[in-house]
Each structure stands twice: as C-alpha cells, then as structure tokens.
Design a protein around this motif. Structure first.
Motif, short mmCIF file in Angstrom:
data_model
loop_
_atom_site.label_atom_id
_atom_site.label_comp_id
_atom_site.label_asym_id
_atom_site.label_seq_id
_atom_site.Cartn_x
_atom_site.Cartn_y
_atom_site.Cartn_z
N SER A 132 48.11 -80.89 5.75
CA SER A 132 48.05 -79.51 5.38
C SER A 132 46.71 -78.74 6.03
CB SER A 132 47.99 -79.49 3.78
OG SER A 132 49.06 -80.07 3.25
N SER A 169 55.65 -80.92 -0.12
CA SER A 169 56.12 -79.95 -1.23
C SER A 169 57.41 -81.05 -2.18
CB SER A 169 56.78 -78.82 -0.74
OG SER A 169 57.66 -78.06 -2.01
N ALA A 170 56.99 -80.79 -3.34
CA ALA A 170 58.08 -81.57 -4.23
C ALA A 170 59.19 -80.54 -4.50
CB ALA A 170 57.25 -81.89 -5.68
N TYR A 195 47.24 -71.06 2.61
CA TYR A 195 47.14 -72.49 2.55
C TYR A 195 48.79 -72.90 3.04
CZ TYR A 195 46.18 -77.34 0.69
OH TYR A 195 45.80 -78.57 0.36
N ASN A 213 43.70 -81.62 5.78
CA ASN A 213 43.61 -82.78 4.65
C ASN A 213 44.48 -83.78 5.50
OD1 ASN A 213 46.12 -82.46 4.07
ND2 ASN A 213 45.50 -81.82 2.00
N ARG A 260 51.56 -81.78 -12.60
CA ARG A 260 51.02 -82.82 -11.57
C ARG A 260 49.58 -82.91 -11.36
NH1 ARG A 260 55.54 -84.61 -8.36
NH2 ARG A 260 57.38 -83.76 -9.10
N SER A 306 57.77 -71.48 -3.96
CA SER A 306 58.06 -72.33 -5.19
C SER A 306 57.59 -71.80 -6.48
CB SER A 306 57.51 -73.75 -4.99
OG SER A 306 57.18 -74.50 -6.24
O1 LIG Z 1 55.45 -78.53 -4.08
C1 LIG Z 1 54.94 -77.72 -4.53
C2 LIG Z 1 53.95 -76.66 -4.06
C3 LIG Z 1 53.17 -77.29 -2.82
C4 LIG Z 1 52.23 -78.24 -3.43
C5 LIG Z 1 51.45 -78.97 -2.62
C6 LIG Z 1 50.50 -79.69 -2.88
S1 LIG Z 1 48.88 -78.88 -3.43
C7 LIG Z 1 48.08 -80.32 -3.60
C8 LIG Z 1 48.48 -81.44 -2.48
N1 LIG Z 1 47.55 -81.11 -1.20
C9 LIG Z 1 48.49 -80.57 -0.11
O2 LIG Z 1 47.88 -80.30 0.77
N2 LIG Z 1 49.79 -80.41 -0.66
C10 LIG Z 1 49.81 -80.83 -1.99
N3 LIG Z 1 55.43 -77.04 -5.69
C11 LIG Z 1 56.56 -77.93 -6.32
C12 LIG Z 1 56.99 -77.56 -7.80
C13 LIG Z 1 58.31 -77.91 -7.97
C14 LIG Z 1 58.42 -79.39 -8.26
C15 LIG Z 1 59.75 -79.83 -8.45
N4 LIG Z 1 59.97 -81.33 -8.92
O3 LIG Z 1 59.10 -82.03 -8.68
O4 LIG Z 1 61.10 -81.59 -9.20
C16 LIG Z 1 60.89 -78.98 -8.71
C17 LIG Z 1 60.71 -77.50 -8.23
C18 LIG Z 1 59.48 -77.27 -7.80
O5 LIG Z 1 59.00 -75.82 -7.70
#
Ligand SMILES: O=C(CCCC[C@@H]1SC[C@@H]2NC(=O)N[C@@H]21)NCCc1cc([N+](=O)[O-])ccc1O
Length: 123
Positions: free
Chosen positions: A16, A38-39, A33, A12, A115, A74
C-alpha cells in the motif's frame, strides 16, 4: 536529533502507498491512501482521503499520531494510531495499529463490524 516528519510518501509490507502533505502548526495533516488490499470483494480499489494529527516535531522527535481513512470504494473506515521512528541513519519508520469498521446492515450485525490489526510497519 533529526525530526521525524510524517510528510512524504510511505509504503507498507502489503504494497500500500500513503502520501502525506505538510503538517500545519496544530500538527494536522492530510493526504491519500492507496491500499493494495481490501476485504470489500466487489469494489475496485481507489485512492482514499486521510486526515490526521500528530504531536508537533518542534517538541517531540518521534511523535505519536492518529489518522482516519474514509475509504472511497467501500462503506468502511480505518483509524490508525502510531508513532514515527528515526534510526541513527535518519531512516524514518511508522509503526501503527489500525482498526477497520465496515458498515453493517443492522445493530444485531455489529459484532462483525470490526477488524483489528496490531502493529504494521508503514515504511
Ligand atoms: O477493505 C476495506 C477498506 C480497505 C482496508 C485496507 C486495510 S487498512 C489497514 C491495512 N493496511 C493496508 O495498507 N490496507 C489494509 N474495507 C472492507 C470493508 C468490507 C468488508 C467486507 N467483508 O469483510 O465481508 C465486506 C464489505 C466491506 O466494505
């Protein structure tokens, strides 16, 4: 008309990469995947398993599907819902909408658990 098959490798606009295996007779598929973003600030990104189900291409040329990614790095989960499109040149595109839920400490924190991203192109 060429069938739009989810099997294969998809990328994408975030960079990713998604690899999907063959779909069985029930339209079920699985794969992995590797997200480029990542957040979850502290975790190192790793490949995560995905499982999904599509309408079968023996009945639908551009099937809709759903799939779940349980992130291996995560305490969060993303669900994607989308459709596979094939253009006149046979180029396939997946348009999806995703919802990410991260595990939060208490029910009071539930407000910040979700989210949502409308429409991202997975190819
Ligand atoms: O990041 C992730 C998993 C990967 C998601 C990737 C997305 S999936 C759709 C989009 N398309 C793509 O290719 N990648 C992205 N989980 C974070 C959850 C989290 C947030 C916080 N916080 O925000 O503070 C704190 C602690 C945490 O565990």
């Amino acid at each position: 008309s060429p069938q739009c098959n989810l099997a294969g490798t998809w990328v994408n606009d975030l960079g990713s990469k998604m690899v999907i295996g063959t779909t069985n007779e029930d339209g079920q598929f699985s794969g992995s995947y590797l997200t480029a973003v990542s957040a979850a600030t502290d975790a190192a990104i790793r490949e995560s398993p995905l499982h999904g189900r599509q309408h079968h291409t023996n009945r639908r040329a551009q099937p809709t599907f759903g799939m779940t990614v349980i992130w291996s790095f995560s305490d969060s989960t993303t669900v994607f819902v989308g459709q596979c499109f094939v253009d006149e040149k046979g180029e396939e595109t997946l348009e999806t909408t995703w919802l990410l839920r991260e595990e939060v400490a208490t029910h009071a924190d539930d407000w910040k658990a979700n989210r949502i991203q409308l429409l991202t192109n997975l190819r």
